[in-house]
Scaffold this motif. Structure first.
Motif, PDB file in Angstrom:
ATOM      1  N   CYS A  49      31.823 -15.027   6.316  1.00 56.59           N
ATOM      2  CA  CYS A  49      31.055 -15.901   5.790  1.00 56.59           C
ATOM      3  C   CYS A  49      30.789 -17.112   6.318  1.00 56.59           C
ATOM      4  O   CYS A  49      29.755 -17.536   6.503  1.00 56.59           O
ATOM      5  CB  CYS A  49      31.370 -16.103   4.173  1.00 56.59           C
ATOM      6  SG  CYS A  49      31.172 -14.679   3.108  1.00 56.59           S
ATOM      7  N   PHE A  66      32.344 -17.761  -1.089  1.00 62.62           N
ATOM      8  CA  PHE A  66      31.599 -17.515   0.353  1.00 62.62           C
ATOM      9  C   PHE A  66      32.659 -18.098   1.408  1.00 62.62           C
ATOM     10  O   PHE A  66      31.762 -18.679   2.456  1.00 62.62           O
ATOM     11  CB  PHE A  66      30.445 -17.954   0.155  1.00 62.62           C
ATOM     12  CG  PHE A  66      29.238 -17.083   0.873  1.00 62.62           C
ATOM     13  CD1 PHE A  66      28.882 -15.934   0.400  1.00 62.62           C
ATOM     14  CD2 PHE A  66      28.992 -17.667   2.071  1.00 62.62           C
ATOM     15  CE1 PHE A  66      27.936 -15.060   1.220  1.00 62.62           C
ATOM     16  CE2 PHE A  66      27.748 -16.641   2.880  1.00 62.62           C
ATOM     17  CZ  PHE A  66      27.497 -15.487   2.389  1.00 62.62           C
ATOM     18  N   GLY A  78      26.715 -13.458  -1.930  1.00 67.24           N
ATOM     19  CA  GLY A  78      27.887 -12.453  -2.131  1.00 67.24           C
ATOM     20  C   GLY A  78      27.331 -11.459  -3.317  1.00 67.24           C
ATOM     21  O   GLY A  78      26.844 -11.852  -4.317  1.00 67.24           O
ATOM     22  N   GLU A 131      31.287 -10.090  -0.904  1.00 69.44           N
ATOM     23  CA  GLU A 131      31.755 -11.371  -0.928  1.00 69.44           C
ATOM     24  C   GLU A 131      31.546 -12.100  -2.566  1.00 69.44           C
ATOM     25  O   GLU A 131      30.592 -11.836  -3.150  1.00 69.44           O
ATOM     26  CB  GLU A 131      31.098 -12.388   0.037  1.00 69.44           C
ATOM     27  CG  GLU A 131      31.416 -11.760   1.557  1.00 69.44           C
ATOM     28  CD  GLU A 131      32.821 -12.186   1.804  1.00 69.44           C
ATOM     29  OE1 GLU A 131      33.605 -12.795   1.331  1.00 69.44           O
ATOM     30  OE2 GLU A 131      33.284 -11.532   2.855  1.00 69.44           O
ATOM     31  N   ASP A 154      29.588 -12.002  -6.641  1.00 68.67           N
ATOM     32  CA  ASP A 154      29.613 -13.344  -7.121  1.00 68.67           C
ATOM     33  C   ASP A 154      29.698 -13.232  -8.350  1.00 68.67           C
ATOM     34  O   ASP A 154      28.598 -12.754  -9.099  1.00 68.67           O
ATOM     35  CB  ASP A 154      28.660 -14.156  -6.505  1.00 68.67           C
ATOM     36  CG  ASP A 154      28.520 -15.649  -6.807  1.00 68.67           C
ATOM     37  OD1 ASP A 154      29.075 -16.010  -8.062  1.00 68.67           O
ATOM     38  OD2 ASP A 154      28.128 -16.305  -5.913  1.00 68.67           O
ATOM     39  N   ILE A 176      24.019 -21.690  -0.191  1.00 68.10           N
ATOM     40  CA  ILE A 176      25.387 -20.880  -0.415  1.00 68.10           C
ATOM     41  C   ILE A 176      25.446 -20.526  -1.846  1.00 68.10           C
ATOM     42  O   ILE A 176      25.941 -21.506  -2.422  1.00 68.10           O
ATOM     43  CB  ILE A 176      26.353 -21.308   0.570  1.00 68.10           C
ATOM     44  CG1 ILE A 176      25.950 -21.776   1.799  1.00 68.10           C
ATOM     45  CG2 ILE A 176      27.486 -20.258   0.380  1.00 68.10           C
ATOM     46  CD1 ILE A 176      26.981 -22.851   2.760  1.00 68.10           C
TER      47      ILE A 176
END
Length: 246
Positions: free
Chosen positions: A233, A228, A193, A224, A196, A122
């Motif tokens: 998400c 996250f 995302g 996103e 990010d 992630i």
């Protein structure tokens, strides 16, 4: 209440473990985060509802575990993860690594492949000490770090500055995963995302390209950020885990 594991090198690692069916799930958190974060707790509740084994823990220098954050480095935290997985889980595990936890889960997969059933990254941040901090430092910042052994950086995630140490940078160079062949046993899913600001989609694509093995996929989620942790998400993370465990 958390329980504690004393590792062979004498560190005390706080953890929460849920018994259940295997392959179990191990959540590996991010830099300066802890096992009480939104994703870790959500995943634990989900795993419990599924009757599946689950482990979350704090690296040394994080959360409820022993040691000072400033004394730690990637190698220490990867060792903590391996000690926790070795002592507290049975058989292959699905590793779910968030941010720095993505890097650490890759180190775990490299060191103990027989204990890894698959991996979900992630906003995975492999090699960030070198490609994030060191490469983006100014000459002045590098000089300060080398002279003082540490440098303080403002953080958008907490009121306290991040202390980046010379040891963190130098040890990080011994833990790099994007410079040599890298493969993970089982399927790999990378979730990222588009907004990010800590880990760029370029990093996600670089990891995707670099990973060996046939079953590697990257999912970009528009809008996103690095946390996250929105409902959409969290749902994506559990659906991804469910598919890999099916």
């Amino acid at each position: 209440m958390h329980a504690n594991l004393t590792t062979p090198n004498g560190r005390t690692i706080a953890y929460h473990r849920t018994e259940g069916a295997g392959p179990g799930i191990v959540f590996l958190g991010g830099f300066k985060s802890d096992m009480a974060g939104t994703k870790a707790v959500y995943l634990e509740e989900w795993a419990r509802a599924q009757g599946r084994a689950f482990l979350r823990f704090d690296y040394s220098g994080h959360g409820e575990s022993s040691e000072a954050f400033e004394d730690g480095c990637i190698g220490d935290w990867a060792q903590d993860a391996m000690d926790a997985i070795g002592a507290l889980t049975e058989g292959p595990q699905l590793l779910i690594g968030s941010s720095m936890g993505g890097w650490i889960s890759l180190l775990v997969a490299r060191a103990m492949p027989e204990r890894v059933a698959g991996l979900i990254g992630i906003a995975a941040a492999p090699d960030f000490t070198e490609d994030g901090y060191w490469s983006e430092f100014t000459e002045d910042q590098r000089a300060t770090l080398l002279r003082d052994g540490r440098i303080e950086l403002p953080s958008e995630y907490s009121d306290e500055p991040y202390v980046i140490t010379k040891r963190l940078i130098e040890d990080g160079r011994n833990q790099l995963v994007l410079r040599s062949p890298l493969s993970v046993p089982g399927p790999v899913r990378l979730l990222q995302g588009t907004e990010d600001e800590a880990v760029s989609r370029d990093t996600a694509l670089r990891l995707l390209d670099h990973l060996g093995g046939g079953d590697v996929r990257l999912t970009l989620v528009k809008g996103e950020d690095h946390r996250f942790s929105s409902p959409q998400c969290l749902d994506l993370i559990t659906k991804t885990a469910e598919a890999l465990l099916a």
